[in-house]
Design an enzyme around this catalytic site. Sequence first.
Site, PDB file in Angstrom:
ATOM      1  N   HIS A 152      12.925   4.434   9.840  1.00  0.00           N
ATOM      2  CA  HIS A 152      12.337   5.702  10.270  1.00  0.00           C
ATOM      3  C   HIS A 152      10.954   5.479  10.878  1.00  0.00           C
ATOM      4  O   HIS A 152      10.597   6.092  11.889  1.00  0.00           O
ATOM      5  CB  HIS A 152      12.191   6.657   9.079  1.00  0.00           C
ATOM      6  CG  HIS A 152      13.479   7.056   8.436  1.00  0.00           C
ATOM      7  ND1 HIS A 152      13.853   6.606   7.185  1.00  0.00           N
ATOM      8  CD2 HIS A 152      14.481   7.864   8.859  1.00  0.00           C
ATOM      9  CE1 HIS A 152      15.030   7.142   6.866  1.00  0.00           C
ATOM     10  NE2 HIS A 152      15.439   7.891   7.856  1.00  0.00           N
TER      11      HIS A 152
ATOM     12  N   LYS B   7      21.374   2.645  14.494  1.00  0.00           N
ATOM     13  CA  LYS B   7      22.234   2.321  13.350  1.00  0.00           C
ATOM     14  C   LYS B   7      23.335   3.374  13.242  1.00  0.00           C
ATOM     15  O   LYS B   7      24.487   3.043  13.004  1.00  0.00           O
ATOM     16  CB  LYS B   7      21.441   2.262  12.045  1.00  0.00           C
ATOM     17  CG  LYS B   7      22.347   1.881  10.878  1.00  0.00           C
ATOM     18  CD  LYS B   7      21.557   1.612   9.663  1.00  0.00           C
ATOM     19  CE  LYS B   7      22.006   2.284   8.410  1.00  0.00           C
ATOM     20  NZ  LYS B   7      22.579   3.561   8.375  1.00  0.00           N
ATOM     21  N   ASP B   8      22.963   4.618  13.448  1.00  0.00           N
ATOM     22  CA  ASP B   8      23.973   5.679  13.504  1.00  0.00           C
ATOM     23  C   ASP B   8      24.437   5.777  14.954  1.00  0.00           C
ATOM     24  O   ASP B   8      24.112   6.713  15.680  1.00  0.00           O
ATOM     25  CB  ASP B   8      23.368   6.990  13.011  1.00  0.00           C
ATOM     26  CG  ASP B   8      22.874   6.872  11.575  1.00  0.00           C
ATOM     27  OD1 ASP B   8      23.699   6.605  10.698  1.00  0.00           O
ATOM     28  OD2 ASP B   8      21.664   7.018  11.351  1.00  0.00           O
TER      29      ASP B   8
ATOM     30  N   GLN C 113      26.570   8.709  16.167  1.00  0.00           N
ATOM     31  CA  GLN C 113      25.719   9.905  16.154  1.00  0.00           C
ATOM     32  C   GLN C 113      24.814   9.931  17.387  1.00  0.00           C
ATOM     33  O   GLN C 113      24.677  10.955  18.058  1.00  0.00           O
ATOM     34  CB  GLN C 113      24.863   9.897  14.887  1.00  0.00           C
ATOM     35  CG  GLN C 113      23.735  10.912  14.880  1.00  0.00           C
ATOM     36  CD  GLN C 113      22.964  10.866  13.571  1.00  0.00           C
ATOM     37  OE1 GLN C 113      23.451  11.304  12.547  1.00  0.00           O
ATOM     38  NE2 GLN C 113      21.757  10.311  13.598  1.00  0.00           N
TER      39      GLN C 113
ATOM     40  N   MET D 250      18.428  -1.268   7.482  1.00  0.00           N
ATOM     41  CA  MET D 250      17.703  -0.304   6.651  1.00  0.00           C
ATOM     42  C   MET D 250      18.505   0.987   6.559  1.00  0.00           C
ATOM     43  O   MET D 250      19.051   1.482   7.548  1.00  0.00           O
ATOM     44  CB  MET D 250      16.354   0.010   7.282  1.00  0.00           C
ATOM     45  CG  MET D 250      15.466  -1.205   7.410  1.00  0.00           C
ATOM     46  SD  MET D 250      14.160  -1.155   6.184  1.00  0.00           S
ATOM     47  CE  MET D 250      13.258  -2.635   6.652  1.00  0.00           C
TER      48      MET D 250
END
Lengths: 314, 314
Positions: free
Chosen positions: A46, A180-181, A184, A215
């Site tokens: 993040h 990572k997504d 999405q 992560m």
Amino acid sequence: MAAAAPAGEPEVIRDKAAMRAWSRRQRAEGKTVVLVPTMGFLHEGHLSLVSAAAAVPGPVAVVVSIYVNPSQFAPTEDLATYPSDLAGDLRKLASTGAVHAVFNPPDLYHRGAAVSARRAAEAPSCLDAGGDGHETWIRVERLEKGLCGASRPVFFRGVATVVAKLFNVVEPDVAMFGKKDYQQWRLICRMVRDLDFAVEIVGSEIVREADGLAMSSRNVRLSPEEREKALSISRSLVNARTAALNNSNSASEHIKDQIVQTLTEAGGRVDYVETVEQESLVPVETIDRPVVICVAAWFGKVRLIDNIEIHIQS
Amino acid sequence: MAAAAPAGEPEVIRDKAAMRAWSRRQRAEGKTVVLVPTMGFLHEGHLSLVSAAAAVPGPVAVVVSIYVNPSQFAPTEDLATYPSDLAGDLRKLASTGAVHAVFNPPDLYHRGAAVSARRAAEAPSCLDAGGDGHETWIRVERLEKGLCGASRPVFFRGVATVVAKLFNVVEPDVAMFGKKDYQQWRLICRMVRDLDFAVEIVGSEIVREADGLAMSSRNVRLSPEEREKALSISRSLVNARTAALNNSNSASEHIKDQIVQTLTEAGGRVDYVETVEQESLVPVETIDRPVVICVAAWFGKVRLIDNIEIHIQS
């Protein structure tokens, strides 16, 4: 980092109207409003999105939203145990010196009449209620299928809908999403294109622990043994990429078999391993163009996802 | 009418980016941007929406969009014969002196690969194509069912989606909808609530011809005889309201029977007659609260809709 004043302690905004007013003031002052949507329990991944947000050219106003979105969880999934630590999140964001506001609404949805526990357990998501509650859903009909959409049928409906709501409340010029997504990220790009949102989507690279584990807020729920076993994900993906780059026209099926074998031997339970085109997410038989290998696997009670892009030119 | 300068000849904008830039300039000058979405072939009903737009308090910038939205038409419906007259529309809008811009895009959708005529005829709407074309749809899941949604299953999917696109391109502060399309108006209000669009929706009263026929672009396709027969719609609705106001707790079924009989005797083919709550559109058995009676019926090859609100206090 851009030329904005040091952000210091970010302002915490909980109300939709106040959030929109804040954004409009920033834009009126000539700033680019950059949104980093999160579900909290922040980690280095993040914070890398925050850094990327701060690095958007020109004066920026960086908003991090923290909201665990109930509509992307099925009643059988882990909404109740999803980790949270707002105080810790705010400390981490303040320490970056790059965040101007945190949007942390108590709820984003219009709730209908309460339903019985049994009906709630059978609802499509942890949000669906009844009465005159929320009933508007955004579907990205092709990209929501396959990969995570196969085992989580309402997940992307919930993601697309909450992101649209955040866009309408925060009115960002730019929004950051982690790769990572992967599905999405591609799905949000498609929604923005199809619905003409005036938002530029930036996909940010995966951030990994020193040992390679991608992560994730869910990593904290892995036991030390499970965490060790979960390293098989990134290891198998790196090996697959090496194999694909060394052998032209690798068969996806062969790559998949090797990853499944590695994950299974490590004690993981595979949800899916798929090699797909990077934009359309259509499965490929042969790795002869830019693809991404996507993996989802369970280690204990934790479902992890990861992926690796392979930039072979077609 | 508000204090804005006389609008004169409206500026015609065909490009999305130019449209958004225009709106942002207006808002930066302190004006309220008011959108009147239309499919063109304008009549007095549309012009009443323009008057209502101009009457929004404070300085306003009125945009009328003219776009026949293919995604709300099934392949079996009348997209190909939907009437149009851009030159006439522009003359009418100029004559109001209240319209500042007309948004008339050649196309609003990202088109995918062309499909065969047979596949196109079987697609859910006149927009659905394939390839990497448009795939993002907004569904208002309860309000889209029933009434027009029963016989036109993709209609409201198309309406909600194109209105969201128009909102994202034009970025209006206020948008005007006619109550003749009653379900559409309520559905758009619900979408705005659920997705947090920063747009105030104004519902404007039905405008009728002197003889009571609700204004519609499709009226032009009625023969003189059909047009005469179609007066049975408004006549039966006014009679139903009188009956409901004169008799407390009228049975919806009885009211419906009378309307169906009137329409059928006149030579119409009834699609539906329903008495529903005004906001939820849930059918009522007894008229003991504020309701709206909605009608759809065919006269010749033309499907007409109309409705009447009954403001009984519960």
